[in-house]
Scaffold this active site. Structure first.
Site, PDB file in Angstrom:
ATOM      1  CE  LYS A 179      39.961  57.323   9.117  1.00 29.84           C
ATOM      2  NZ  LYS A 179      39.994  55.864   9.118  1.00 29.84           N
TER       3      LYS A 179
ATOM      4  CD  GLN B  13      37.825  52.951   8.692  1.00 33.31           C
ATOM      5  OE1 GLN B  13      38.204  54.011   8.213  1.00 33.31           O
ATOM      6  NE2 GLN B  13      38.060  52.628   9.953  1.00 33.31           N
TER       7      GLN B  13
ATOM      8  CG  ASP C 167      45.834  53.382   8.030  1.00 33.41           C
ATOM      9  OD1 ASP C 167      45.758  54.333   8.835  1.00 33.41           O
ATOM     10  OD2 ASP C 167      44.864  52.684   7.691  1.00 33.41           O
TER      11      ASP C 167
END
Ligand code: NAP
Length: 284
Positions: free
Chosen positions: A53, A97, A120
C-alpha cells in the site's frame, strides 16, 4: 473460450489515471492526498499488504505514512493514534490493517476513524451511505470488481447477478454496488438451499466464499460472466480462487483468473478512495 479479465492490466490503467489526477490535484491545491496505514503486530501477510500500500501510494504521487505498533499495543494507545490521524490535515485516508490482535476490539477501532477518512468504508456511517446509494467511496474489493466490469464494458443493468458470500467486506457491499447499477441481485451463503440452481440462473457470478474450486462448470450457464474474489492456497501452496477455472472457463464469456484478477484491483481502489476523500475534505 472466455475473454480473460486482466486485473493487472486494468489496475495499471486505473493507477495511471489516478496518478495524473493526483498531479492535477497537487498543482491546484499545493497538497498531495495522504494515506495513513496502521498495523498492529508482526503478521507477515499483513506486513506485505502494508508495504504494498505504501509503495502504491508513492507510485501515484500520494503522501503516505505507516504506523507500526507492537502486538501488545493497548486500546488507548491505538485509539489516541487514530484521534491524532483524524485531526492531521496531511492525512485524508486512514486504514487500520485487519485482523487486529485478539485483545483489541475491531468494531471500536473502526468506529474511532473519522468516516470522512475511512477509505476502507467499514465505518457504519459509510456502510449506511452505501445502503442508500449515496456514497463517496465503497469497500475496495467490491469496488474493484465493479471497476473491472466497467473496464471490460460489462453492464450489470438488468442482469441477474448472483453473489456467493455475504461478508461485510465483500458479499454485502458487492450486492449494494450491483443494485445501484440496476442489476437484479441474489446473495447466497452457507444456508442457501438449491445454490447450484440459483447460480445456474446467473448472468454474472461473483464468488466470494473462500473455498477452492467451489464454483464448478455444472453450476455456470453458457456465456455467464464469472468473477472470482476468492484467495485460497492449494495443498501444494499454490494460490487459487473459488472457481474451478479450467472447467468453468470454456463455458464463460468473461472470467477473472486467480492470481491476476480481482486481487490487483483492491489496492488500486484504496488509492482511488484516498483521492476521493482528499477532494471531499477540500470542499469542506
Ligand atoms: P468470509 O467472511 O469468510 O465469508 C465467506 C462467505 O462465504 C460467507 O458469507 C459464508 O456464508 C459463505 N460460504 C461459506 N461456505 C459456503 C458454502 N458452502 N456455500 C455457500 N456459501 C458459503 O470471507 P470474505 O472475507 O468475504 O472473503 C471471501 C474470499 O475472498 C476469501 O477467499 C478471501 O481471501 C477473498 N478475499 C479476496 C480479496 C481480494 O482482494 N481479492 C479481498 C477480500 C477477500 P455464511 O455467511 O453463511 O457463513
Amino acid at each position: 473460450m472466455a475473454i480473460l479479465i486482466d486485473g493487472k492490466e486494468t489496475a495499471k490503467a486505473v493507477r495511471e489515471k489516478i496518478h495524473s489526477e493526483v498531479e492535477a490535484f497537487a498543482a491546484e491545491t499545493g497538497k498531495r492526498p495522504g494515506l495513513a496505514v496502521v498495523i498492529v503486530g508482526e503478521d507477515p501477510a499483513s506486513q506485505v499488504y502494508v508495504r504494498n500500500k505504501h509503495k502504491a501510494c508513492a507510485e501515484v504521487g500520494m503522501y503516505s505514512e505507516v504506523h507500526e505498533l507492537p502486538a501488545d499495543t493497548d486500546e488507548e494507545t491505538l485509539l489516541s493514534l487514530i484521534a491524532r490521524l483524524n485531526a492531521d490535515e496531511k492525512i485524508n485516508g486512514i486504514l487500520v490493517q485487519l485482523p487486529l490482535p485478539k485483545h483489541l476490539d475491531e468494531k471500536k477501532v473502526i468506529l474511532a476513524i473519522d468516516p470522512k477518512k475511512d477509505v476502507d468504508a467499514f465505518h457504519p456511517v459509510n456502510v449506511g451511505k452505501i445502503m442508500i446509494g449515496d456514497f463517496t467511496f465503497a469497500p475496495c474489493t467490491p469496488a474493484g470488481v465493479m471497476e473491472l466490469l466497467h473496464h471490460y464494458g460489462i453492464d450489470v443493468c438488468g442482469k441477474h447477478c448472483v453473489i456467493i458470500g455475504r461478508s461485510n467486506i465483500v458479499g454485502k457491499p458487492q450486492a449494494m454496488l450491483m443494485l445501484k447499477e440496476n442489476a437484479t441481485v441474489t446473495v447466497c451463503h452457507s444456508r442457501t438451499v438449491g445454490l447450484a440452481d440459483i447460480v445456474r440462473g446467473a448472468d454474472i457470478v461473483v464468488a466470494a466464499v473462500g473455498r477452492p474450486k467451489f464454483v464448478t462448470a455444472e453450476m455456470v450457464k453458457d456465456g455467464a460472466v464469472v468473477v472470482d474474489v476468492g484467495i485460497n492456497r492449494t495443498a501444494e501452496g499454490k494460490l487459487c480462487g473459488d472457481v474451478d477455472f479450467d472447467a468453468v472457463e470454456p463455458k464463460a464469456s468473461y472470467i477473472t483468473p486467480v492470481p491476476g484478477g480481482v486481487g490487483p484491483m483492491t489496492i488500486t481502489m484504496l488509492l482511488k478512495n484516498t483521492l476521493a476523500a482528499a477532494r471531499e475534505q477540500l470542499k469542506k
